[in-house]
Design an enzyme around this catalytic site. Structure first.
Site, PDB file in Angstrom:
ATOM      1  N   TRP A  62       0.838  -1.208   0.000  1.00 52.66           N
ATOM      2  CA  TRP A  62       0.000   0.000   0.000  1.00 52.66           C
ATOM      3  C   TRP A  62       0.871   1.256   0.000  1.00 52.66           C
ATOM      4  O   TRP A  62       0.589   2.221  -0.702  1.00 52.66           O
ATOM      5  CB  TRP A  62      -0.931  -0.001   1.209  1.00 52.66           C
ATOM      6  CG  TRP A  62      -1.768   1.251   1.294  1.00 52.66           C
ATOM      7  CD1 TRP A  62      -2.796   1.600   0.463  1.00 52.66           C
ATOM      8  CD2 TRP A  62      -1.636   2.313   2.230  1.00 52.66           C
ATOM      9  NE1 TRP A  62      -3.314   2.829   0.840  1.00 52.66           N
ATOM     10  CE2 TRP A  62      -2.621   3.280   1.929  1.00 52.66           C
ATOM     11  CE3 TRP A  62      -0.791   2.529   3.323  1.00 52.66           C
ATOM     12  CZ2 TRP A  62      -2.764   4.447   2.659  1.00 52.66           C
ATOM     13  CZ3 TRP A  62      -0.938   3.695   4.051  1.00 52.66           C
ATOM     14  CH2 TRP A  62      -1.925   4.647   3.723  1.00 52.66           C
TER      15      TRP A  62
ATOM     16  N   GLY B 162      17.493  -7.005   5.551  1.00 46.05           N
ATOM     17  CA  GLY B 162      17.382  -6.298   6.820  1.00 46.05           C
ATOM     18  C   GLY B 162      17.229  -7.264   7.974  1.00 46.05           C
ATOM     19  O   GLY B 162      16.947  -8.461   7.807  1.00 46.05           O
ATOM     20  N   TRP B 163      17.429  -6.755   9.166  1.00 43.57           N
ATOM     21  CA  TRP B 163      17.423  -7.598  10.359  1.00 43.57           C
ATOM     22  C   TRP B 163      16.112  -8.356  10.535  1.00 43.57           C
ATOM     23  O   TRP B 163      16.100  -9.551  10.843  1.00 43.57           O
ATOM     24  CB  TRP B 163      17.682  -6.742  11.596  1.00 43.57           C
ATOM     25  CG  TRP B 163      17.727  -7.533  12.860  1.00 43.57           C
ATOM     26  CD1 TRP B 163      16.721  -7.679  13.769  1.00 43.57           C
ATOM     27  CD2 TRP B 163      18.811  -8.331  13.341  1.00 43.57           C
ATOM     28  NE1 TRP B 163      17.119  -8.510  14.785  1.00 43.57           N
ATOM     29  CE2 TRP B 163      18.403  -8.911  14.551  1.00 43.57           C
ATOM     30  CE3 TRP B 163      20.092  -8.590  12.866  1.00 43.57           C
ATOM     31  CZ2 TRP B 163      19.238  -9.746  15.300  1.00 43.57           C
ATOM     32  CZ3 TRP B 163      20.923  -9.423  13.609  1.00 43.57           C
ATOM     33  CH2 TRP B 163      20.489  -9.983  14.799  1.00 43.57           C
ATOM     34  N   ASN B 164      15.011  -7.689  10.322  1.00 41.26           N
ATOM     35  CA  ASN B 164      13.714  -8.309  10.592  1.00 41.26           C
ATOM     36  C   ASN B 164      13.365  -9.426   9.626  1.00 41.26           C
ATOM     37  O   ASN B 164      12.501 -10.252   9.914  1.00 41.26           O
ATOM     38  CB  ASN B 164      12.613  -7.249  10.557  1.00 41.26           C
ATOM     39  CG  ASN B 164      12.705  -6.293  11.727  1.00 41.26           C
ATOM     40  OD1 ASN B 164      13.171  -6.661  12.796  1.00 41.26           O
ATOM     41  ND2 ASN B 164      12.294  -5.053  11.524  1.00 41.26           N
TER      42      ASN B 164
ATOM     43  N   GLU C 125      21.181 -10.566   6.612  1.00 38.70           N
ATOM     44  CA  GLU C 125      21.748 -10.513   7.956  1.00 38.70           C
ATOM     45  C   GLU C 125      21.470 -11.810   8.718  1.00 38.70           C
ATOM     46  O   GLU C 125      20.435 -11.953   9.328  1.00 38.70           O
ATOM     47  CB  GLU C 125      21.177  -9.317   8.712  1.00 38.70           C
ATOM     48  CG  GLU C 125      21.510  -7.978   8.063  1.00 38.70           C
ATOM     49  CD  GLU C 125      21.093  -6.775   8.891  1.00 38.70           C
ATOM     50  OE1 GLU C 125      20.951  -6.907  10.123  1.00 38.70           O
ATOM     51  OE2 GLU C 125      20.911  -5.709   8.308  1.00 38.70           O
TER      52      GLU C 125
END
Length: 490
Positions: A70, A103-105, A145
């Site tokens: 979105w 990314g980390w997440n 990561e």
């Protein structure tokens, strides 16, 4: 192919003339409140050589995946953030706009599985090139990561290089750049990376030389010290930027391919004893959340500098350090390590002396972007650019012609209808938390029938959805927020 390779070399050499300034943008900042809200148009396209949109992800089908359709796409009455981001290049003709994936997440396991299989790698690469070209990005920043870590496999060290080799061929064939975000932690980078092999494939590495200390430890320290602190012992002697830079160079990475990462945020603790407020002070809890970033143990520079000016925080630079820390007594007992204009200038001068490519920041939306603490906006980024290049910030070059560019990306006009009323798990378009389960969240987009389409998105292991910050965050961070995740926190 030779023409495209020459073009890529020219692109990078233009940036290297005065040093690269790689500016990551955390796109979830659009959901912040008040003076912390930061959208694409808040980016100053004249102060960075490269802007990097964080993040895309990896789908179960091994294709690159839009994480917030979105916000990022135009489909289903979306906000077109990808296209608006790359359109910033019209304001600076030398600006390069990249898309970061990972990314980390995002975790590591699914990237490990993709990189281990030739067919899955090709699926990922093909879809990535298509997405980059569709939205007029200039390249990909791979932010896995980390290989071999966090659910990865020992084979990742080899498979990562294979993935890089194949990405380079595909991206360079289209005139696109390949950059990589890499760890500065000794234990991680020694296990994860074949440095000489990576050096052959990348156009630039973004050295994440921050988060070297934080509230996951029970004592205070600086998260991005340039040099070893005199009292460091054991493995802490390796947790500094100078060690990481030298290790990468000695390991085989050309210095001119390294951008030195500097955080535009602080890592914060709550002191156990207000009488102890130096390095290695006992601190068993993260510091309280900032008003914009809403993440315990973390504050943007814009939040820290405002507290220093308005709330009387004490600022010190420890003997043997270049970077400041600030604390506030006695009510909050908060202690934050961070970087200011003086320390980032020292780091930029260091990068210049080491013949590095330049600087990198995570992330642009937590600089003093409104100029509330300083006489100019984006003071830390501008200070780094000036210290590295030796010249003051000047306005970006503009296209002198008035004739429309037939190849320029323009946004198709679209009408945003009234937002549909809440429907099931969807309260509004975009990211929606689940009030009963913080291990996932919902992506909601408007559909042609006037309702919502919802997609469930799980958070990576050891993370929970931060309902204040609209991202998956460390579980200990989320559980430190009063009332957060009552069903998932002890």
């Amino acid at each position: 192919m030779k023409v495209l390779a020459a073009a890529l070399t020219l692109i990078l050499s233009l940036s290297l003339a005065e040093g690269v300034m790689v500016c990551y943008y955390g796109s979830w900042a659009v959901y912040r409140q008040g003076d912390g809200k930061f959208d694409v148009e808040d980016i100053d396209p004249g102060i960075c050589t490269h802007i990097v949109f964080g993040f895309a992800g990896l789908g179960t089908d091994n294709k690159i995946k839009v994480l917030d359709p979105w916000n990022e796409l135009c489909d289903n009455y979306g906000k077109c953030a990808f296209d608006r981001f790359t359109a910033l290049k019209h304001k600076n003709t030398n600006l390069q706009a990249l898309l970061a994936v990972g990314g980390w997440n995002e975790g590591s396991q699914k990237y490990s599985q993709m990189a281990a299989d030739a067919t899955k790698r090709q699926t990922f690469i093909t879809s990535t090139v298509e997405m980059l070209k569709e939205h007029n990005f200039d390249g990909l920043d791979l932010d896995w990561e980390y290989p071999t870590q966090r659910g990865g496999a020992p084979e990742d060290k080899v498979n990562f290089v294979t993935l890089m080799q194949e990405l380079k061929v595909a991206l360079h064939a289209e005139g696109l750049l390949l950059t990589v975000a890499v760890s500065a932690g000794k234990e991680t980078f020694e296990a994860a990376y074949d440095i000489p092999a990576i050096a052959q494939e990348v156009d630039l590495i973004n050295l994440m030389s921050y988060d070297l200390h934080g509230a996951w430890e029970d004592y205070t320290h600086h998260q991005s010290g340039l040099y070893m602190y005199p009292e460091d012992t054991g493995d802490n002697i390796y947790l500094n930027q100078d060690y990481a830079v030298n290790a990468w160079i000695n390991g085989g990475m050309p210095s001119t391919k390294i951008a030195l990462g500097v955080p535009l945020y602080g890592r914060c603790w709550s002191l156990d004893n207000e009488a102890e407020h130096g390095y290695y002070a006992p601190a068993s809890q993260p510091g309280p959340s900032g008003p914009f970033t809403n993440s315990p143990g973390f504050m943007g520079y814009n939040e820290i500098c405002d507290n220093i000016q308005t709330d009387g925080w004490t600022v010190e630079v420890a003997i043997g350090a270049n970077e400041p820390h600030a604390y506030h007594m006695p009510t909050s007992r908060i202690w934050c390590s961070y970087d200011d204009a003086a320390s980032v200038a020292i780091k930029a001068a260091y990068a210049k002396e080491k013949n590095l490519a330049g600087m990198m920041v995570w992330s642009i939306e937590t600089d003093d972007f409104k100029g509330k603490c300083h006489s100019r906006e984006f003071h830390l980024i501008k200070t780094m650019v000036e210290a590295f290049s030796g010249s003051e910030i000047t306005p970006p070059p503009t296209d002198p012609t008035t004739t429309p560019d037939p190849n320029a990306t323009t946004l198709s006009p679209h009408t945003t209808p009234n937002t549909p009323p809440p429907d099931g798990v969807c309260q509004a378009p975009g990211i929606n938390p689940d009030p009963n389960n913080c291990h996932h969240y919902w992506l909601c987009s408007q559909n042609a029938s006037g309702g919502y389409d919802a997609t469930e998105e799980p958070c990576a292991p050891n993370t929970l959805f931060n309902t204040m910050n609209y991202i998956c965050d460390w579980d200990y961070v989320v559980c430190a927020i009063d009332g957060a995740c009552p069903n998932d926190c002890p």
